[in-house]
Scaffold this active site. Structure first.
Site, mmCIF file in Angstrom:
data_model
loop_
_atom_site.group_PDB
_atom_site.id
_atom_site.type_symbol
_atom_site.label_atom_id
_atom_site.label_comp_id
_atom_site.label_asym_id
_atom_site.label_seq_id
_atom_site.Cartn_x
_atom_site.Cartn_y
_atom_site.Cartn_z
ATOM 1 N N CYS A 217 0.855 -1.188 0.000
ATOM 2 C CA CYS A 217 0.000 0.000 0.000
ATOM 3 C C CYS A 217 0.887 1.232 0.000
ATOM 4 O O CYS A 217 1.523 1.547 1.021
ATOM 5 C CB CYS A 217 -0.924 -0.030 1.221
ATOM 6 S SG CYS A 217 -1.706 1.536 1.610
ATOM 7 N N CYS A 220 0.076 3.862 2.679
ATOM 8 C CA CYS A 220 0.416 3.354 4.011
ATOM 9 C C CYS A 220 1.913 3.546 4.284
ATOM 10 O O CYS A 220 2.318 3.941 5.387
ATOM 11 C CB CYS A 220 0.061 1.873 4.135
ATOM 12 S SG CYS A 220 -1.683 1.493 3.849
#
Length: 300
Positions: A217, A220
């Site tokens: 991600c 993230c």
């Protein structure tokens, strides 16, 4: 303040109330779609039910490791490569696949050297694809077609890969995938979450900030250095924890029960209750939300 949603000791069921407190996503914040398992609006691959890696040098002639940067280990064959991964056990191993005539490889390699000096719990390897037939074979086995290409391994298993990234993204990846003993509590199951929440119940309990993400991600990874810094500077009143939803079935079930549909999602918990959520990777917005749930008046 909006009403709170109860965080029961057992998280087997969740109602719509758990999702109603999610903060609005700030304009421009980068989000990765988690559900449903379809192609997202950005055209990137979906992350459910089987997450896929997100695809976004070295002095010109890469020298053999010397006393100047001995922690970047030059690998010359498949056997040496496999032995290095095995020896690392559960430590993070960062491998740069490069070429001696690649300008991009030359530009990113000094960052590898610097990271190797500051990240003592991470192993760094360098493989030059144009060095020999042995390294060419290693490139073929690992599916490397462009350089520089970075693979990240733990327990001899590849956990992430990147192409065409800059120094900031590389440093962020190393923190995200290699951070194993920081002030951010690593959670690996529903039971881990419940134990942490129960530990901080009561009037003197700290605010728990649960960072929910995925292994592959980009947003993230982008926001994680901020989480790490906050965990060190706010240790007196806030506990930071992290869970990757695609780590195992228990984590995935927890995310579904919590109705988390986008990552990164930050869940704010005090005295066993969910008091709010923030969805996105905006550093300023995240800090503002943490301050707000710690009782600091924040004006946007």
């Amino acid at each position: 303040m909006a009403s709170t949603a109860t965080f029961p000791s057992t998280l087997a069921t969740r109602s719509a109330a758990t999702a109603s407190l999610r903060s609005a996503v700030p304009t421009g914040a980068k989000i990765v779609r988690f559900l449903p398992a379809q192609i997202s609006r950005t055209g990137r691959a979906a992350v459910l039910p089987t997450p896929r890696a997100a695809v976004s040098g070295a002095e010109k002639a890469q020298p053999a490791p010397s006393s100047k940067h001995e922690r970047v280990v030059r690998v010359h064959s498949t056997q040496e490569f496999d032995d290095a991964l095995k020896a690392a056990k559960n430590r993070l191993v960062v491998v740069e696949f490069a070429a001696s005539d690649s300008e991009s490889s030359s530009q990113i390699y000094p960052t590898m050297v610097q990271l190797s000096r500051t990240c003592g719990d991470v192993d760094f390897l360098l493989v030059l694809g144009d060095e020999s037939e042995a390294t060419k074979e290693l490139f073929r086995r690992e599916g490397i077609t462009q350089v520089p290409h970075f693979n990240f391994y733990k327990g001899a298993q590849k956990v992430h890969e990147e192409e065409a990234i800059g120094p900031e993204r590389l440093a962020g990846d190393v923190l995200y995938y290699g951070d194993s003993h920081s002030a951010v509590v690593q959670l690996h199951s529903r039971e881990d979450v419940e134990a942490l929440i129960n530990q901080h119940r009561g009037d003197k309990g700290k605010l728990v900030v649960l960072d929910v993400g995925l292994k592959h991600c980009g947003p993230c990874v982008k926001v994680y250095p901020t989480v790490l810094k906050l965990s060190r500077s706010m240790v007196d009143n806030t506990v930071f924890a992290r869970m990757n939803g695609d780590e195992n079935d228990s984590c995935m079930e927890f995310l579904r029960d919590m109705k988390i549909v986008e990552v990164p999602t930050f869940v704010f918990i005090r005295d066993g209750q969910i008091v709010g959520r923030y969805v996105g990777s905006g550093k300023g917005e995240l800090i503002g939300e943490i301050l707000r749930y710690n009782g600091v008046r924040v004006t946007y």
